[in-house]
Scaffold this active site. Structure first.
Site, PDB file in Angstrom:
ATOM      1  CB  CYS A 129      60.066 -49.844 -46.006  1.00  0.00           C
ATOM      2  SG  CYS A 129      58.493 -47.786 -45.929  1.00  0.00           S
ATOM      3  CG  HIS A 279      59.403 -52.862 -44.632  1.00  0.00           C
ATOM      4  ND1 HIS A 279      58.662 -51.540 -43.590  1.00  0.00           N
ATOM      5  CD2 HIS A 279      58.161 -52.077 -44.875  1.00  0.00           C
ATOM      6  CE1 HIS A 279      58.373 -50.997 -43.297  1.00  0.00           C
ATOM      7  NE2 HIS A 279      57.616 -51.086 -44.826  1.00  0.00           N
ATOM      8  CG  ASN A 309      55.064 -48.797 -43.244  1.00  0.00           C
ATOM      9  OD1 ASN A 309      56.680 -48.847 -42.873  1.00  0.00           O
ATOM     10  ND2 ASN A 309      55.154 -48.994 -44.271  1.00  0.00           N
TER      11      ASN A 309
END
Ligand code: COA
Length: 352
Positions: A129, A279, A309
Site C-alpha cells: 500500500c 492511503h 482498498n
C-alpha cells in the site's frame, strides 16, 4: 534549479461494481450464487470499514494487472500531452504482479507499444500500500539527477482473484478492490522551491511483516508449493493473512507521524496544502489520522467508499477521482501519506 513535476495523471477501474449487498453471494471465482456463501453484511462492512462498493475485473481471466495499468497509463500519458514512446522509465508498484517473474513493468511496456531494442528502463517495486509514495521518491530522484526525463509511475492491483470468498477470509476480503492509477513525472527548470515534488520520505519496520502477508509459496522449501490449491481447507496459503487490529493501530500511528513530519521538515502548514490524501485502507483509519494529526477535515479526500482498498493505486486513483469531480485542480498542493504491509509507510508533498 531542476525540479520534478507531475506532467500527467490518470486512473482506471474495471466496469464491474460489486456492492456490499452482493458480497455474501460471491463464490471463490467471485461469481454470484443464489445462496449465501459468506457470513457478512452491508451494515458490518460499512460501519467497520467505510467501504460501500469496489470494482472487480471479470472472473474469466481476460484481464491482468498490467491491463489495468495500461488503461491508467494511457490516460496519464494523454494528460501529459506526450507520446508513449517519450517514456524513458517505468516504475510499476504492485503486490499482484501478472506472474512471478519477469516483473510486470515489462508487460506494461510491451502493451504500451514501446518495447524493443531501445526499450526504456523498467522497474518493479513492491512496498504494497506504500508503493506509490516509494515510487514517487524514486521518480523524483531519477528526474532531478537528470537520469530520466519522462518517468511513468503506475500503481495497479488485481486483488479480486486472490481473495478468500468464505467466512474464513471475510475480514480481508471485504476490504479490497481492483484498480490502477498513474502519473508521468518530468523535469522543470524553476527557482520556485515549492514547485512540483516538494518532499518525500519513506520508512519500513520489518518486525511487522507477518501482520499482513500473502505467501502463495515458500521458495526456501522444496517443493515450494505443497498444497492442493483447489482444496479450500488446504489453500489458506493462497490468500492474504492479516492481524487487522495490529495493522489498524500501526497504520494510524505511522500515518499521523509521517504527516506531521512532512509539515515540520518542509516548514509548511495546512494553509499551504490544498488536499490531504491518505492511503485508502479503512475510513476509520483515515478519520483517526485526521483527528490526531489535526488535519482540516474539509481538506481530506477519500474514495474508499467507491473503490475499497486498491493498495498501490489508492493515492493516484483518489486524486484522479476528485479531479474528475472538479474538486482537485491543476497546481493544487497535496500531502499524501501511506501505510502498508511490511510494515512500510511514507509521506509526500507535491503539486498536481
Ligand atoms: N463481516 C462480518 N463480521 C466480520 C467480518 C466481516 N467482513 N470480519 C470480521 N468479522 C467479525 C469477526 O469475526 C469478529 O467476530 P467475533 O466478535 O464474533 O469474534 C468481529 O467481526 C470483530 O472482528 P474484529 O477483527 O475485532 O473487527 P475490527 O473492528 O478489528 O475490524 C478490520 C476488522 C479488518 C476491518 C480492521 O481490523 C481493520 O480495518 N484493520 C486494518 C486493515 C487494513 O487497513 N489493512 C490494509 C493495510 S494497508
Amino acid at each position: 534549479m531542476r525540479r520534478s513535476i507531475l506532467l500527467g495523471l490518470g486512473s482506471y477501474v474495471p466496469d464491474r461494481v460489486v456492492t456490499n449487498e452482493e458480497i455474501p453471494y460471491l463464490d471463490e471465482r467471485h461469481e454470484r450464487r443464489a445462496e449465501v456463501q459468506t457470513e457478512t453484511s452491508d451494515a458490518w462492512i460499512r460501519t467497520r470499514t467505510g467501504v460501500e462498493a469496489r470494482r472487480y475485473v471479470p472472473a474469466g481471466g481476460s484481464m491482468a494487472c498490467s491491463d489495468l495499468a495500461l488503461e491508467a497509463s494511457r490516460r496519464a500519458i494523454a494528460d501529459a500531452s506526450i507520446e508513449a514512446r517519450e517514456i524513458d522509465c517505468i516504475i510499476y508498484a504492485t503486490l499482484s504482479p501478472d506472474i512471478h517473474f519477469p516483473g510486470t513493468a515489462v508487460f506494461l511496456q510491451s502493451k504500451l507499444g514501446i518495447s524493443g531494442e531501445e526499450g526504456c528502463a523498467c522497474y518493479d517495486i513492491r512496498q504494497q500500500c506504500s508503493g506509490f509514495v516509494y515510487g514517487l521518491q524514486m521518480a523524483d530522484a531519477l528526474v532531478r539527477t537528470g537520469t530520466y526525463r519522462r518517468v511513468l509511475l503506475v500503481g495497479a492491483e488485481l486483488h479480486s482473484h486472490s481473495l478468500d470468498y468464505s467466512t474464513r477470509g471475510r475480514d480481508v476480503m471485504v476490504l479490497f478492490g481492483d484498480g490502477a492509477g498513474a502519473v508521468v513525472i518530468g523535469p522543470s527548470e524553476t527557482d520556485d522551491e515549492r514547485a512540483g515534488v516538494l518532499y518525500t520520505r519513506v520508512g519500513a519496520d520489518g518486525t511487522g511483516a507477518w501482520d499482513l502477508y500473502l505467501k502463495v509459496f515458500e521458495i526456501s522449501k522444496a517443493p515450494y508449493v505443497w498444497y492442493d490449491a483447489a482444496d479450500r481447507e488446504q489453500n489458506l496459503v493462497k490468500y492474504p493473512q492479516m492481524n487487522g487490529k495490529r495493522v489498524f493501530l500501526h497504520a494510524v500511528r505511522h500515518m499521523v507521524l509521517a504527516s506531521q513530519r512532512a509539515l515540520s521538515e518542509t516548514g509548511l502548514g495546512w494553509n499551504d496544502i490544498d488536499w490531504f490524501v491518505p492511503h485508502q485502507a479503512n475510513l476509520r483509519i483515515n478519520e483517526a489520522v485526521t483527528q490526531y494529526a489535526e488535519i482540516p477535515p474539509e481538506k481530506v479526500l477519500n474514495s474508499i467508499q467507491l473503490y475499497g482498498n486498491t493498495t498501490a493505486a489508492s493515492v493516484p486513483l483518489t486524486l484522479d477521482h476528485w479531479r474528475r469531480e472538479g474538486k482537485v485542480r491543476e497546481h493544487d498542493r497535496v500531502l499524501a501519506t501511506v501505510f502498508g504491509s511490511g510494515y512500510t509507510w511514507g509521506a509526500a508533498i507535491f503539486q498536481i
